[in-house]
Design a protein around this motif. Structure first.
Motif, PDB file in Angstrom:
ATOM      1  N   SER A 199       0.844  -1.194   0.000  1.00  0.00           N
ATOM      2  CA  SER A 199       0.000   0.000   0.000  1.00  0.00           C
ATOM      3  C   SER A 199       0.880   1.246   0.000  1.00  0.00           C
ATOM      4  O   SER A 199       2.114   1.151  -0.043  1.00  0.00           O
ATOM      5  N   ASP A 200       0.240   2.411   0.071  1.00  0.00           N
ATOM      6  CA  ASP A 200       0.926   3.694   0.037  1.00  0.00           C
ATOM      7  C   ASP A 200       1.850   3.790  -1.180  1.00  0.00           C
ATOM      8  O   ASP A 200       3.050   4.077  -1.064  1.00  0.00           O
ATOM      9  N   TYR A 201       1.277   3.548  -2.347  1.00  0.00           N
ATOM     10  CA  TYR A 201       2.051   3.676  -3.583  1.00  0.00           C
ATOM     11  C   TYR A 201       2.361   5.140  -3.851  1.00  0.00           C
ATOM     12  O   TYR A 201       1.482   5.998  -3.756  1.00  0.00           O
ATOM     13  N   GLN A 202       3.618   5.409  -4.186  1.00  0.00           N
ATOM     14  CA  GLN A 202       4.037   6.772  -4.515  1.00  0.00           C
ATOM     15  C   GLN A 202       4.851   6.751  -5.803  1.00  0.00           C
ATOM     16  O   GLN A 202       5.538   5.770  -6.108  1.00  0.00           O
ATOM     17  N   GLU A 203       4.769   7.860  -6.539  1.00  0.00           N
ATOM     18  CA  GLU A 203       5.486   7.965  -7.810  1.00  0.00           C
ATOM     19  C   GLU A 203       6.895   8.511  -7.586  1.00  0.00           C
ATOM     20  O   GLU A 203       7.089   9.529  -6.917  1.00  0.00           O
ATOM     21  N   LEU A 204       7.884   7.803  -8.128  1.00  0.00           N
ATOM     22  CA  LEU A 204       9.281   8.231  -8.060  1.00  0.00           C
ATOM     23  C   LEU A 204       9.922   8.009  -9.422  1.00  0.00           C
ATOM     24  O   LEU A 204       9.912   6.888  -9.941  1.00  0.00           O
ATOM     25  N   MET A 208       5.971   3.647  -9.979  1.00  0.00           N
ATOM     26  CA  MET A 208       5.209   3.582  -8.739  1.00  0.00           C
ATOM     27  C   MET A 208       5.846   2.579  -7.777  1.00  0.00           C
ATOM     28  O   MET A 208       6.168   1.449  -8.167  1.00  0.00           O
ATOM     29  N   PHE A 211       5.337   2.108  -0.550  1.00  0.00           N
ATOM     30  CA  PHE A 211       6.133   2.500   0.604  1.00  0.00           C
ATOM     31  C   PHE A 211       5.771   1.694   1.853  1.00  0.00           C
ATOM     32  O   PHE A 211       6.484   1.731   2.840  1.00  0.00           O
ATOM     33  N   SER A 212       4.643   0.973   1.800  1.00  0.00           N
ATOM     34  CA  SER A 212       4.215   0.176   2.952  1.00  0.00           C
ATOM     35  C   SER A 212       4.098  -1.290   2.557  1.00  0.00           C
ATOM     36  O   SER A 212       3.516  -1.625   1.521  1.00  0.00           O
ATOM     37  N   GLN A 226       6.960   0.472   7.102  1.00  0.00           N
ATOM     38  CA  GLN A 226       6.686   1.716   6.378  1.00  0.00           C
ATOM     39  C   GLN A 226       8.020   2.363   6.032  1.00  0.00           C
ATOM     40  O   GLN A 226       8.732   2.854   6.909  1.00  0.00           O
ATOM     41  N   LYS A 229      12.138   6.422   3.283  1.00  0.00           N
ATOM     42  CA  LYS A 229      12.875   6.996   2.156  1.00  0.00           C
ATOM     43  C   LYS A 229      13.165   5.916   1.129  1.00  0.00           C
ATOM     44  O   LYS A 229      13.623   4.830   1.470  1.00  0.00           O
TER      45      LYS A 229
END
Length: 246
Positions: A199-204, A208, A211-212, A226, A229
């Protein structure tokens, strides 16, 4: 015969549609998490701090696109390698003796067999020679998902080649993986399903990343990590992958 031919034709069409459906779903997933942008990712470094009994334990995980990896923790001022793979052999720290120990030949062989899966097996399943099939839909924590069975190369367990199968649950709406499962092949938990939830997908950098990560046994307790960085294409100390020289 007149009835048999249309029946066989229907079966062929049905199987083709199903295979295309699996390909389309996986392709949608690949695009949702960045597609060809992953080709530019040579490594990932993930960092977090775990709290154990009031003690903060920094954790660093590095994964290379060539399959090498290591996980380090820092405890009481000492940095230790929990597990590492140098491309040929896997090893880790014995926390009783605090000495580095090589894992068994089987464990190293199994690591070599999955070394080309970065960032995961589903994204490159055809290139790796794996087989994917759609098992239908199933809910994961209330979210409707496609359930995909991924048959990988066999693994070695106690000298025997055994099936290596994963199940991936893809969110029908966002297309990302919400959960993965695989059967534990040995130990006191043999036969039970290990389970990882993302979960807690973030774009970098155009891709994607979850992060969790909550890992555990199906219908049992789990531990959530979690990551604080996540970095890509960082300078890495190559020695950290290698078994320490005496």
């Amino acid at each position: 015969m007149k009835k048999l031919i249309p029946f066989l034709f229907t079966l062929v069409i049905a199987s083709t549609v199903k295979a295309q459906s699996v390909d389309e779903i996986i392709q949608s997933y690949c695009q949702a998490v960045g597609g060809k942008n992953w080709d530019a990712v040579k490594n990932m470094r993930l960092k977090t701090n775990l709290n154990q009994g009031g003690t903060t334990i920094p954790v660093e995980v590095v994964m290379m696109a060539d399959g090498r990896s290591y996980t380090q923790i820092t405890f009481n001022g000492n940095t230790m390698t929990m597990r590492a793979f140098d491309g040929q052999k896997s090893w880790g720290t014995n926390f009783m003796t605090m000495a580095a120990e090589e894992e068994s030949a089987e464990e190293s062989e199994n690591s070599r067999r999955t070394a080309a899966e970065f960032p995961n097996a589903l994204m490159h399943y055809k290139k790796l020679g794996y087989t994917a099939s759609l098992l239908g839909t199933e809910k994961v924590d209330g979210t409707e998902c496609y359930k995909i069975k991924l048959e990988k190369k066999t693994m070695l367990v106690e000298g025997k080649e055994i099936p290596n199968i994963e199940f991936h649950y893809l969110d029908k709406e966002s297309k990302v993986i919400l959960m993965s499962e695989s059967e534990l092949p040995s130990g006191e938990m043999k036969g039970k399903l290990s389970q990882e939830k993302y979960s807690d997908y973030q774009e970098l950098n155009g891709v994607m990343v979850a992060f969790s990560n909550a890992s555990g046994i199906k219908d049992g307790p789990s531990q959530t990590v979690q990551f604080e960085k996540v970095e890509m294409n960082v300078q890495v100390d190559e020695n950290k992958f290698n078994f320490p020289k005496k």
